[in-house]
Motif scaffolding. Sequence first.
Motif, mmCIF file in Angstrom:
data_model
loop_
_atom_site.group_PDB
_atom_site.id
_atom_site.type_symbol
_atom_site.label_atom_id
_atom_site.label_comp_id
_atom_site.label_asym_id
_atom_site.label_seq_id
_atom_site.Cartn_x
_atom_site.Cartn_y
_atom_site.Cartn_z
ATOM 1 N N HIS A 80 -1.809 -4.127 -8.351
ATOM 2 C CA HIS A 80 -3.211 -3.898 -8.426
ATOM 3 C C HIS A 80 -3.866 -3.185 -7.279
ATOM 4 N N PHE A 81 -3.264 -3.403 -6.110
ATOM 5 C CA PHE A 81 -3.942 -2.740 -4.810
ATOM 6 C C PHE A 81 -3.718 -1.298 -5.101
ATOM 7 N N PHE A 82 -4.587 -0.708 -4.237
ATOM 8 C CA PHE A 82 -4.442 0.810 -4.116
ATOM 9 C C PHE A 82 -3.391 1.305 -3.240
ATOM 10 N N ASN A 83 -3.092 2.613 -3.051
ATOM 11 C CA ASN A 83 -1.834 3.037 -2.227
ATOM 12 C C ASN A 83 -2.090 4.088 -1.200
ATOM 13 N N ALA A 84 -1.474 4.392 -0.573
ATOM 14 C CA ALA A 84 -1.770 5.362 0.582
ATOM 15 C C ALA A 84 -2.203 6.547 0.268
ATOM 16 N N TYR A 85 -1.500 7.110 -0.923
ATOM 17 C CA TYR A 85 -2.018 8.640 -1.319
ATOM 18 C C TYR A 85 -3.583 8.463 -1.826
ATOM 19 N N HIS A 144 0.862 -1.261 -0.109
ATOM 20 C CA HIS A 144 0.130 -0.154 -0.083
ATOM 21 C C HIS A 144 0.756 1.199 0.042
ATOM 22 N N SER A 145 2.313 1.084 0.237
ATOM 23 C CA SER A 145 2.975 2.213 0.132
ATOM 24 C C SER A 145 3.112 2.971 -1.310
#
Lengths: 213, 385, 450
Positions: C181-186, C165-166
């Motif tokens: 594929h995962f989203f990120n912290a932003y 997620h970073s």
Amino acid sequence: MLNVIIGRLAPSRGAVVFDGKVLTGKKPHQINQMGVVRVFQTPEIFPELSVLQNVMAPAFAKRDGAFRINIWRSLESERGIEEEANHILQDVGLYERRSHHAGALSRGDKRRMELAMCLIQHPRLLLLDEPTAGMSRHDTNTTIELLKKIKARGMTKVIIEHDMHVVFSLADKISVLAGGRIIAEGLPRRVRRSEKVQEAYLGGAHRLEEATH
Amino acid sequence: MDLFNLPRRDWITFGLFALVVVTMPIWLTPLGASYPGLLQKFAIFAIFAIGFNILFGLTGYLSFGHAAFLGVGSYTAVWSFKLLTMDALPAIMFAVIVSGLFALVIGYLSLRRTGIYFSILTLAFAQMCYNLAYSVLTPITNGETSLQLTLQDPRVIDSALAARPEGLPSASIFGHVFDGFEGFYFCAALLLIAFFIALKIFSSPFGMMLRAIKSNQTRMNYTGFDTKPYALTAFVISGMYAGLAGALLAVTDPLAGAERMQWTASGEVVLMTILGGVGTLIGPVIGAWLIKYFENIFSAFNEQVLTRFFSFLPPEITEPVVTISSKFVGEGWHLTLGLIFVLVVVFLPGGIMEGVRRIGALFRRTTPPSAPAARPAAPTIQPAE
Amino acid sequence: MTLITKGLSRRSVIKTGLAGIIATGVAPTIFTRGAYAQEFCNAPTGDTVTIGFNMPLTGAYADEGADEDRAYQLAVEHLNGGGDGGMIPTFSSKTLKGNGILGKKVVGVTGDDQTKADAARDSARRMIERDGAVMITGGSSSSVAIAVQGLCQEKGIIFMAALTHSNDTTGKDKRRYGFRHFFNAYQSGIALGPVLGEAYGKDRVAYHLTADYTWGWTQEESIKNATEALGWKTLAPVRTPVGAGDFSQYLTPVLNSGADVLILNHYGFDMVNSLTQAVQFGMRDKQANGKNFEIVVPLVSDLMAKGAGSAMQGIYGTSNWDWQLTDEASKAFTKSFGAKFGQPPSQAAHTSYVQTLLYADACERAGTFYPPEVIKALEGYEFDGLGNGPTLYRAEDHQCFKDVLVVQGKEKPANPFDLLQTVATASRESVTYDPAIFGGELGPDTAVAC
């Protein structure tokens, strides 16, 4: 007294002087490097090393000083030191057992080995703390013979011993201590005649101690 | 020449060892461990364990913080890659020097105490290093995320000599980039050098002095030796070995993480040494290989593999057998390793090498027990007094 | 020893044969590796293709790792035509036929990454060098993902990151061979900001407890930026080690700090521990600055909600995916996962499963396993039917863009798995950002022989 000389204990007052140099306050290895070497009452040896190595180690201290990184040559190629060690082991009668674990020796043998460890350093002053304590009469006699042999080579020794048989077979000069004081000093035959010594030695020591309090 | 002055027996040991190391890719194949990644680890951790043994095995000083030097070596090597050049030799040189300096400081302070206090001091210093790397010195170490190469690294020497290649460069030696097996042979060559130096130390008067310190430090003092510099030298040498291992980790895989310095990593090398045989030359190497093998191969076994293995059993037995044994592989590899460790320490206190010696003794009952002096069995593990 | 010999892979058997040749002195080992005439690393030669699943089976993220493991088993089964096919029928790309990848049966090898960069790379190297994996996927820590991604770039092996997620994974540490594929912290920050503003007002003081590595740092920064845009103030953040276990020493100063919101940038067991301990400290019953004290966990998952139990109720966070979504794809996946494992999948399972399918599909579309072609097939790929609505694999940074869910811990769960409810959805457009803001360089896609 020996503990003070070799730097294990600090004297309550006064100083130890050897050959014009003050020993007090020096570290044990420095005192040894000045030529003062000691045999302990309970054998202080390297139990995990072989007898030969036990005797070789002090020779390195004599030759290389207190610290030297000596990894270029293997132990086996240090022929000179090994020969000398073998020679001294023959003197003390341990040559046949030179490859044994030192820790596996009998107490008497350990003491003889420790003596060899000291002799290989050719000390200028050898301190012996009850070299025959706990030994059988036969071992004691062997040790006396050995010490006589060393004496013949001319080396100053200080022996602390309760066994008068040993003392009178070896000593040139005797100091008798009781209760922390010298009660007699001098040539063996004079000391032998001293009343105080006879009294102290025959069990009057505590009486004498009380008197000095 | 004095440099190659070794007793015949040691040359034979060295020859056999070299043969075993060089042929590792072959004899490890049936064990499923013959791939460059693991082979490199085998060589590297063998160096680490040999170095650790020079301190622990010879002087008896048990350091619980040796992973710190491994980590310092890795960080130094990666920084050398980032700032100067991708060539492995400067990286290794710097790593060995820097970790040697670290060892000098930490050793000087820790060696003021002996026994358990020494161990705890080294542990404390190592934890300090770990925490520094993990959080305080994040700009230098990149903390938990691990220090990696980036495209923006200056690499001043490389940039001066040639145009920047596209993508991340790999470690090289004189411009030749390693592939997997070459990487292993490079590590193996350094392992052999490290082993040779250890042989020299073990067979030298210096090595005997270290053993004598372990045996009776007081006697050493009264025999005229200043034991502190001896122990410190051993500490620094073994720190440099750890630094070399750390550098090689970075050479084969340019990444340095703080977890390399954690106390578990320090504990691991203690385990390797004890498992293999403290104070023996080969023992720590065997210990290192065993532990790395378990960590990498046993941990990858899963139920499918076990089911295939036990497929010769009747189906009704297979399932319970697989269920039980699956607890000991995969995530359970720690359990298996722990069991082996307990068994070895209880029944073979001298480690695996003692087992080897005992088996050897069975074959030559007639000959008297050989001189214990040259290679003491180190039957008891005790910190120096 | 028999145990080990039996566990040999096919490849090892071939190698054993080779070793025999080597032993006779015909050829040194280093020259034999060209014998396959591979044009790239681990080109599948037989009738199978090997994929490496690298996930934490031990450590602070072990729960997520276990769920990833399940998802991979399911993905392999579905790709090989087993089960009900899960999301394959709903996937907008119709190339997957249940006959493996490009006609080769999919074989999975697994490894424990221990949530440590070193161990993860060791494990990935084993799968690449020994087992011949043509693709590596998995991981549930960004530091592991970044470390393995770097390795894969070097080895020329495609890495389909799972739980990471970073911002750095597809930001400053992005790699040509790595895909997320995962989203990120932003994106979490963008999605969560308005919801927090609405629920807790514009005048708040936030206290961050942050996992001390790349993910924690970037999430802290993203949430800080998003909440400060609302008008919140942020106190100096406190960094905590991963796997700390006991967070009380970090939680004690919070109440006297003047903050009225605690933001926990923790994940896995760390989040479960810190949240539970914060609630046990009575933080949620306290008042600060005249307002109710609140806790926010910017990244949550079902597994963590389950671990935290009642402590999770009413807490806001964001999710990549939730099994209670009502689209056909999510329903199909939840159904087939539930049928096999008796529990709904977590977002970790979902992203792992989807990544495996996406790789398989990219190979099919490229018509080869040759990585540069597969990379081209994935870059800029627009797809749907994998549970998140229309999704784009952006070519510039290999980040997926799709809707982000804002979730809240349910006050009254209807069943043991009904733990989170979706309270808002941030649209794909709203969470799309300029790839230049994070810098980094993808590097080349040149194939590497191994």
